[in-house]
Design an enzyme around this catalytic site. Sequence first.
Site, PDB file in Angstrom:
ATOM      1  N   ASP A  44       0.875  -1.181   0.000  1.00  0.00           N
ATOM      2  CA  ASP A  44       0.000   0.000   0.000  1.00  0.00           C
ATOM      3  C   ASP A  44       0.903   1.219   0.000  1.00  0.00           C
ATOM      4  O   ASP A  44       2.094   1.104   0.328  1.00  0.00           O
ATOM      5  CB  ASP A  44      -0.913  -0.006   1.256  1.00  0.00           C
ATOM      6  CG  ASP A  44      -2.162   0.862   1.105  1.00  0.00           C
ATOM      7  OD1 ASP A  44      -2.008   2.081   0.888  1.00  0.00           O
ATOM      8  OD2 ASP A  44      -3.281   0.336   1.176  1.00  0.00           O
ATOM      9  N   ASP A  70       3.857   1.892  -4.284  1.00  0.00           N
ATOM     10  CA  ASP A  70       2.862   2.466  -5.195  1.00  0.00           C
ATOM     11  C   ASP A  70       2.723   1.487  -6.364  1.00  0.00           C
ATOM     12  O   ASP A  70       3.674   1.294  -7.132  1.00  0.00           O
ATOM     13  CB  ASP A  70       3.362   3.839  -5.670  1.00  0.00           C
ATOM     14  CG  ASP A  70       2.404   4.506  -6.657  1.00  0.00           C
ATOM     15  OD1 ASP A  70       1.512   3.812  -7.198  1.00  0.00           O
ATOM     16  OD2 ASP A  70       2.570   5.719  -6.884  1.00  0.00           O
ATOM     17  N   VAL A  71       1.548   0.888  -6.510  1.00  0.00           N
ATOM     18  CA  VAL A  71       1.404  -0.164  -7.524  1.00  0.00           C
ATOM     19  C   VAL A  71       1.492   0.375  -8.957  1.00  0.00           C
ATOM     20  O   VAL A  71       1.602  -0.410  -9.901  1.00  0.00           O
ATOM     21  CB  VAL A  71       0.083  -0.960  -7.358  1.00  0.00           C
ATOM     22  CG1 VAL A  71       0.056  -1.714  -6.040  1.00  0.00           C
ATOM     23  CG2 VAL A  71      -1.142  -0.059  -7.523  1.00  0.00           C
ATOM     24  N   ASN A  97      -5.866  -5.470  -5.573  1.00  0.00           N
ATOM     25  CA  ASN A  97      -7.069  -4.807  -5.060  1.00  0.00           C
ATOM     26  C   ASN A  97      -6.938  -3.289  -4.991  1.00  0.00           C
ATOM     27  O   ASN A  97      -7.939  -2.577  -5.018  1.00  0.00           O
ATOM     28  CB  ASN A  97      -7.370  -5.392  -3.664  1.00  0.00           C
ATOM     29  CG  ASN A  97      -8.307  -4.530  -2.867  1.00  0.00           C
ATOM     30  OD1 ASN A  97      -9.515  -4.535  -3.109  1.00  0.00           O
ATOM     31  ND2 ASN A  97      -7.772  -3.765  -1.918  1.00  0.00           N
ATOM     32  N   TYR A 164     -12.503   5.813 -14.421  1.00  0.00           N
ATOM     33  CA  TYR A 164     -12.607   4.694 -13.464  1.00  0.00           C
ATOM     34  C   TYR A 164     -13.272   3.487 -14.124  1.00  0.00           C
ATOM     35  O   TYR A 164     -12.764   2.358 -14.037  1.00  0.00           O
ATOM     36  CB  TYR A 164     -13.430   5.160 -12.258  1.00  0.00           C
ATOM     37  CG  TYR A 164     -13.640   4.105 -11.197  1.00  0.00           C
ATOM     38  CD1 TYR A 164     -12.671   3.871 -10.229  1.00  0.00           C
ATOM     39  CD2 TYR A 164     -14.815   3.359 -11.141  1.00  0.00           C
ATOM     40  CE1 TYR A 164     -12.857   2.903  -9.243  1.00  0.00           C
ATOM     41  CE2 TYR A 164     -15.015   2.398 -10.165  1.00  0.00           C
ATOM     42  CZ  TYR A 164     -14.031   2.177  -9.211  1.00  0.00           C
ATOM     43  OH  TYR A 164     -14.235   1.218  -8.239  1.00  0.00           O
ATOM     44  N   LYS A 168     -12.024  -0.428 -14.850  1.00  0.00           N
ATOM     45  CA  LYS A 168     -12.688  -1.584 -14.241  1.00  0.00           C
ATOM     46  C   LYS A 168     -13.113  -2.590 -15.327  1.00  0.00           C
ATOM     47  O   LYS A 168     -13.100  -3.792 -15.094  1.00  0.00           O
ATOM     48  CB  LYS A 168     -13.867  -1.109 -13.390  1.00  0.00           C
ATOM     49  CG  LYS A 168     -13.431  -0.274 -12.180  1.00  0.00           C
ATOM     50  CD  LYS A 168     -12.615  -1.114 -11.222  1.00  0.00           C
ATOM     51  CE  LYS A 168     -11.785  -0.357 -10.225  1.00  0.00           C
ATOM     52  NZ  LYS A 168     -10.990  -1.200  -9.352  1.00  0.00           N
TER      53      LYS A 168
HETATM   54  P1  NAD Z   1     -10.013   2.202   0.273  1.00  0.00           P
HETATM   55  O1  NAD Z   1      -9.656   3.580  -0.149  1.00  0.00           O
HETATM   56  O2  NAD Z   1     -10.635   2.006   1.628  1.00  0.00           O
HETATM   57  O3  NAD Z   1      -8.743   1.244   0.150  1.00  0.00           O
HETATM   58  C1  NAD Z   1      -7.897   1.305  -0.987  1.00  0.00           C
HETATM   59  C2  NAD Z   1      -6.452   1.209  -0.550  1.00  0.00           C
HETATM   60  O4  NAD Z   1      -5.650   1.262  -1.740  1.00  0.00           O
HETATM   61  C3  NAD Z   1      -6.010   2.373   0.349  1.00  0.00           C
HETATM   62  O5  NAD Z   1      -5.366   1.891   1.510  1.00  0.00           O
HETATM   63  C4  NAD Z   1      -5.051   3.154  -0.540  1.00  0.00           C
HETATM   64  O6  NAD Z   1      -3.995   3.773   0.187  1.00  0.00           O
HETATM   65  C5  NAD Z   1      -4.533   2.073  -1.468  1.00  0.00           C
HETATM   66  N1  NAD Z   1      -3.970   2.637  -2.683  1.00  0.00           N
HETATM   67  C6  NAD Z   1      -4.457   3.646  -3.429  1.00  0.00           C
HETATM   68  N2  NAD Z   1      -3.636   3.918  -4.452  1.00  0.00           N
HETATM   69  C7  NAD Z   1      -2.590   3.062  -4.342  1.00  0.00           C
HETATM   70  C8  NAD Z   1      -1.407   2.863  -5.079  1.00  0.00           C
HETATM   71  N3  NAD Z   1      -1.110   3.619  -6.152  1.00  0.00           N
HETATM   72  N4  NAD Z   1      -0.556   1.889  -4.683  1.00  0.00           N
HETATM   73  C9  NAD Z   1      -0.818   1.135  -3.590  1.00  0.00           C
HETATM   74  N5  NAD Z   1      -1.920   1.300  -2.841  1.00  0.00           N
HETATM   75  C10 NAD Z   1      -2.800   2.249  -3.213  1.00  0.00           C
HETATM   76  O7  NAD Z   1     -11.005   1.673  -0.867  1.00  0.00           O
HETATM   77  P2  NAD Z   1     -11.676   0.247  -1.151  1.00  0.00           P
HETATM   78  O8  NAD Z   1     -13.112   0.537  -1.379  1.00  0.00           O
HETATM   79  O9  NAD Z   1     -11.293  -0.761  -0.152  1.00  0.00           O
HETATM   80  O10 NAD Z   1     -11.030  -0.070  -2.574  1.00  0.00           O
HETATM   81  C11 NAD Z   1     -10.433  -1.321  -2.900  1.00  0.00           C
HETATM   82  C12 NAD Z   1     -10.823  -1.686  -4.331  1.00  0.00           C
HETATM   83  O11 NAD Z   1     -12.227  -1.894  -4.368  1.00  0.00           O
HETATM   84  C13 NAD Z   1     -10.519  -0.637  -5.372  1.00  0.00           C
HETATM   85  O12 NAD Z   1      -9.939  -1.263  -6.515  1.00  0.00           O
HETATM   86  C14 NAD Z   1     -11.871  -0.067  -5.725  1.00  0.00           C
HETATM   87  O13 NAD Z   1     -11.936   0.423  -7.035  1.00  0.00           O
HETATM   88  C15 NAD Z   1     -12.745  -1.291  -5.545  1.00  0.00           C
HETATM   89  N6  NAD Z   1     -14.171  -1.020  -5.362  1.00  0.00           N
HETATM   90  C16 NAD Z   1     -14.622  -0.360  -4.261  1.00  0.00           C
HETATM   91  C17 NAD Z   1     -15.983  -0.126  -4.134  1.00  0.00           C
HETATM   92  C18 NAD Z   1     -16.558   0.620  -2.921  1.00  0.00           C
HETATM   93  O14 NAD Z   1     -17.752   0.983  -2.950  1.00  0.00           O
HETATM   94  N7  NAD Z   1     -15.796   0.856  -1.873  1.00  0.00           N
HETATM   95  C19 NAD Z   1     -16.877  -0.553  -5.118  1.00  0.00           C
HETATM   96  C20 NAD Z   1     -16.367  -1.235  -6.226  1.00  0.00           C
HETATM   97  C21 NAD Z   1     -15.020  -1.466  -6.347  1.00  0.00           C
END
Ligand code: NAD
Length: 268
Positions: A44, A70-71, A97, A164, A168
């Site tokens: 992360d 950073d991914v 993720n 976005y 996806k």
């Molecule tokens: P979140 O923001 O709570 O967690 C995401 C994590 O990814 C954070 O800790 C952030 O620091 C980390 N991150 C961001 N950019 C990064 C990078 N460049 N390198 C490494 N780490 C990085 O959000 P979440 O909802 O848990 O998101 C996780 C996944 O779920 C994402 O791919 C998001 O698109 C997907 N998603 C979320 C939802 C929702 O409603 N929360 C819905 C559909 C899909």
Amino acid sequence: MNTHQTATGRLQGKIALITGAGSGIGKAAALKFASEGADLVLLDVKEEAMEEVCRKVQQYKVDCLSIETDVSSEIQLASAYRQIRDHYGRLDIVYANAGINGVLAPIELMDFDDWNTTLQVNLSGTFLTVKHAVPLLKDKGGSILITSSINGNRVFSNIGFSAYSSTKAGQVAFAKMAALELAQYHIRVNVICPGAIDTNIGENTERTPELDSVTIPVEYPEGSQPLEDGPGSASQVAKLALFLASEDSSHISGTTVYIDGAESLLRG
Ligand code: NAD
């Protein structure tokens, strides 16, 4: 109470890498996988948040390595994978993720830099995470999971999410290509498509005021998540991730699973 599940853990003896593991779905998956006996690698950009997750999983007596990464940077990912090779020598489960909503703007006003940032984190980050994992997975086989979304796959009504949603949709196409190519190494690849989930993703969202001028008003029946009338939880997604990571899904690859309380059927 002893929560250590040495004898029964479904991921006992497995090594699982999770990106975006400091928050939300990634954090919930880390806790779930550890509770089932997996040793962890967490990636992360938020180092302290990951260290906190590592402290939490100590209750399960598993090993936890967190690497600030950073991914979207191949240099940083390659360095992280070198550390993983030195520490563990292999991987069994890789959960790509990490993701951001990024800048939400009308297409004609979206900066190319903002478009690129969302693509680099969500789509290129997924590619790079998988690319560098293959050498560590291919000797024994394993399971790759990718968090995509209902957006870009079943839902196209969230105006402003064009970058976005493109990432996806791209993740799903990439996962299907990877599922076929990597089957020869007994590596399975599956995609999780959540609807609204209660996490911190709002912190990685920048809604521009100009969006109001292009938003198309849509009125839904009351409650936009028919099954539970509210967003899902990260731990519900983690339970699905556990199933796809474990041998319980040993014949499943190239599949997309929606976890959205039927939201996408209402809002497509
Ligand atoms: P979140 O923001 O709570 O967690 C995401 C994590 O990814 C954070 O800790 C952030 O620091 C980390 N991150 C961001 N950019 C990064 C990078 N460049 N390198 C490494 N780490 C990085 O959000 P979440 O909802 O848990 O998101 C996780 C996944 O779920 C994402 O791919 C998001 O698109 C997907 N998603 C979320 C939802 C929702 O409603 N929360 C819905 C559909 C899909």
